[in-house]
Design an enzyme around this catalytic site. Structure first.
Site, PDB file in Angstrom:
ATOM      1  N   LYS A  40       0.817  -1.227   0.000  1.00 30.11           N
ATOM      2  CA  LYS A  40       0.000   0.000   0.000  1.00 30.11           C
ATOM      3  C   LYS A  40       0.849   1.274   0.000  1.00 30.11           C
ATOM      4  O   LYS A  40       0.450   2.300  -0.526  1.00 30.11           O
ATOM      5  CB  LYS A  40      -0.950  -0.007   1.187  1.00 30.11           C
ATOM      6  CG  LYS A  40      -2.092  -1.000   0.999  1.00 30.11           C
ATOM      7  CD  LYS A  40      -3.219  -0.756   1.968  1.00 30.11           C
ATOM      8  CE  LYS A  40      -4.428  -1.601   1.601  1.00 30.11           C
ATOM      9  NZ  LYS A  40      -4.213  -3.042   1.884  1.00 30.11           N
ATOM     10  N   SER A  51       1.756  -9.911  -0.898  1.00 31.54           N
ATOM     11  CA  SER A  51       1.410  -8.487  -0.789  1.00 31.54           C
ATOM     12  C   SER A  51       1.781  -7.864   0.550  1.00 31.54           C
ATOM     13  O   SER A  51       1.990  -6.660   0.637  1.00 31.54           O
ATOM     14  CB  SER A  51      -0.077  -8.295  -1.069  1.00 31.54           C
ATOM     15  OG  SER A  51      -0.855  -9.149  -0.249  1.00 31.54           O
ATOM     16  N   GLU A  66     -10.004   6.981   3.590  1.00 34.26           N
ATOM     17  CA  GLU A  66     -10.878   6.087   4.339  1.00 34.26           C
ATOM     18  C   GLU A  66     -10.085   4.820   4.605  1.00 34.26           C
ATOM     19  O   GLU A  66      -9.126   4.510   3.883  1.00 34.26           O
ATOM     20  CB  GLU A  66     -12.135   5.741   3.543  1.00 34.26           C
ATOM     21  CG  GLU A  66     -11.973   4.646   2.502  1.00 34.26           C
ATOM     22  CD  GLU A  66     -11.172   5.076   1.279  1.00 34.26           C
ATOM     23  OE1 GLU A  66     -11.255   6.257   0.915  1.00 34.26           O
ATOM     24  OE2 GLU A  66     -10.468   4.218   0.696  1.00 34.26           O
TER      25      GLU A  66
HETATM   26  C1  LIG Z   1      -5.028  -4.090   1.558  1.00 35.27           C
HETATM   27  C2  LIG Z   1      -4.308  -5.334   1.288  1.00 35.27           C
HETATM   28  C3  LIG Z   1      -4.688  -6.201   0.240  1.00 35.27           C
HETATM   29  C4  LIG Z   1      -5.892  -5.974  -0.614  1.00 35.27           C
HETATM   30  O1  LIG Z   1      -5.906  -4.766  -1.318  1.00 35.27           O
HETATM   31  P1  LIG Z   1      -5.682  -4.719  -2.892  1.00 35.27           P
HETATM   32  O2  LIG Z   1      -6.028  -3.320  -3.260  1.00 35.27           O
HETATM   33  O3  LIG Z   1      -6.604  -5.724  -3.497  1.00 35.27           O
HETATM   34  O4  LIG Z   1      -4.269  -5.047  -3.141  1.00 35.27           O
HETATM   35  C5  LIG Z   1      -3.910  -7.331  -0.002  1.00 35.27           C
HETATM   36  N1  LIG Z   1      -2.845  -7.626   0.778  1.00 35.27           N
HETATM   37  C6  LIG Z   1      -2.464  -6.819   1.804  1.00 35.27           C
HETATM   38  C7  LIG Z   1      -1.273  -7.216   2.603  1.00 35.27           C
HETATM   39  C8  LIG Z   1      -3.176  -5.665   2.100  1.00 35.27           C
HETATM   40  O5  LIG Z   1      -2.787  -4.879   3.121  1.00 35.27           O
END
Ligand SMILES: *Cc1c(COP(=O)(O)O)cnc(C)c1O
Length: 394
Positions: free
Chosen positions: A91, A376, A113
């Site tokens: 993010k 992610s 948000e």
């Molecule tokens: C917020 C988040 C997601 C999901 O958000 P996307 O916009 O779909 O990427 C996925 N993995 C992690 C670690 C997150 O913090």
């Protein structure tokens, strides 16, 4: 050429657009122009790349997970390690970019948000980095569930604004943030957390997240001498998936998005907007979303807070419709199992969101010889939650 660009009104095919009150149309059009100008300016990207390198810690490794791959015979699994970034997830790539846009356009305050608080923390981080005032809108129910992230934002100097309306969760916080923004657009930048929201956000956020795929493409060529056969990523709003998929859209590479099936698709408690949703308007754009037969937005559910978003970015809705990306679903139980497997086989504690992508990768392993998974984020934020679930199962 499969690469998707929005048209001048912000549509990816029939999805996207700017479904906002009249008062926001002109500021959004200005933002679109300012964004396009910034993207055409090498100095803007220079500053973005400098901060990604020096502050975020990029590039992140693209790691061949040898022990994880072992049980799958010939299949090699690679992990794109977004979990190693500052603040622990992808993010921050986006909030750094939007923070730079806010600075460039002379704003003095950020708003955002947040649901689980991850995007709120990434925005609060950038507000502190650049010296902006910052307010983050958060549903009262989410504030109750996500105390540590509320504390983090407050430590970083951000004001967390409780949203009482509706069910006190993410969609209510989004509505409130858009409403509030209408009154303060002159000096305030709205930082959207995923590839959703009104145009130009889905396009802008993808441009900030495509660094994931650009790095991975180069790293795979270096490490394996060839592109992966398939890429797997979890999909909440869709930003990490769009970021890693985008630079591969024109290649002969299978792209697989993973939605949260929660307690199972038949229970209605899930977050599978593409697999179970219908076209509708949410958060300023037309896309696929979970809704009841009257068109009311249906609350999403997943064990992983970052995936329980009832909508999805419009570009994914198009890629789903065209068939370029395949969208599968993974249950809470399957994700928890994959979470444990990565911990024990590689010494990496993944986010529960990323565990959905891993679980799907394990199912795909027989079909491909080289799989790339977008890891992610890291799982520190999920430990309490995981402990409770494992206790329930004993
Ligand atoms: C917020 C988040 C997601 C999901 O958000 P996307 O916009 O779909 O990427 C996925 N993995 C992690 C670690 C997150 O913090």
């Amino acid at each position: 050429m499969q690469t998707t660009q929005p048209d001048s009104n912000g549509y990816f095919g029939e999805f996207g657009g700017m479904y906002v009150g009249e008062i926001l149309v002109s500021p959004l059009k200005t933002l679109q122009k300012d964004t396009a100008a910034a993207f055409a300016d090498a100095a803007f990207w220079g500053e973005y790349q400098y901060l990604l390198r020096q502050y975020v810690g990029r590039e992140t490794p693209c790691y061949f997970a040898r022990r994880l791959s072992e049980p799958f015979g010939k299949t090699e699994i690679y992990l794109k390690r977004e979990d190693l970034t500052h603040t622990g997830a992808h993010k921050i790539n986006n909030t750094i970019g939007q923070g730079l846009l806010a600075k460039r356009t002379g704003k003095r305050r950020l708003i955002a948000e947040t649901g689980a608080g991850q995007h709120g923390v990434a925005t609060a981080t950038v507000a502190a980095l650049f010296g902006f005032e910052c307010r983050v809108f958060m549903g009262v129910e989410d504030i109750r569930r996500q105390k540590p992230n509320v504390l983090r934002m407050e430590l970083l100097g951000t004001e967390v604004v409780p949203v009482e309306s509706g069910t006190g969760t993410l969609k209510d916080a989004m509505n409130e943030a858009l409403r509030y923004w209408s009154g303060v657009v002159d000096d305030t930048f709205y930082v959207v957390g995923t590839v959703a929201g009104p145009h130009p956000y889905p396009w802008m956020v993808r441009e900030f997240q495509k660094i994931i795929g650009q790095e991975a493409r180069r790293q795979m060529l270096e490490a394996a001498g060839t592109l992966p056969d398939a890429i797997v990523a979890a999909v909440g709003g869709g930003s990490n998936a769009m970021g890693i998929f985008y630079p591969f859209l024109d290649d002969d590479v299978a792209l697989i998005g993973v939605e949260a099936a929660g307690r199972g698709l038949s229970t209605g408690e899930h977050a599978a907007s593409l697999n179970c949703g219908a076209p509708g308007v949410l958060h300023g754009a037309k896309s696929m979303l979970l809704q009841d037969k009257y068109g009311q937005v249906h609350e999403a559910y997943s064990i992983s807070a970052g995936l329980d978003y009832p909508g999805i970015g419009p570009e994914h809705a198009l890629l789903h419709q065209s068939g370029r990306v395949r969208y599968e679903t993974i249950t809470d139980t399957e994700a928890l199992e994959a979470f444990g497997t990565l911990c024990r086989r590689e010494g990496i504690i993944p986010a529960l969101e990323s565990s959905h992508a891993l679980a799907q990768a394990f199912k795909e392993a027989g079909k491909f010889s080289r799989l790339l998974v977008c890891l992610s984020g890291r799982g520190d934020k999920d430990l309490q939650h995981v402990a409770e679930h494992l206790k329930d199962r004993l």
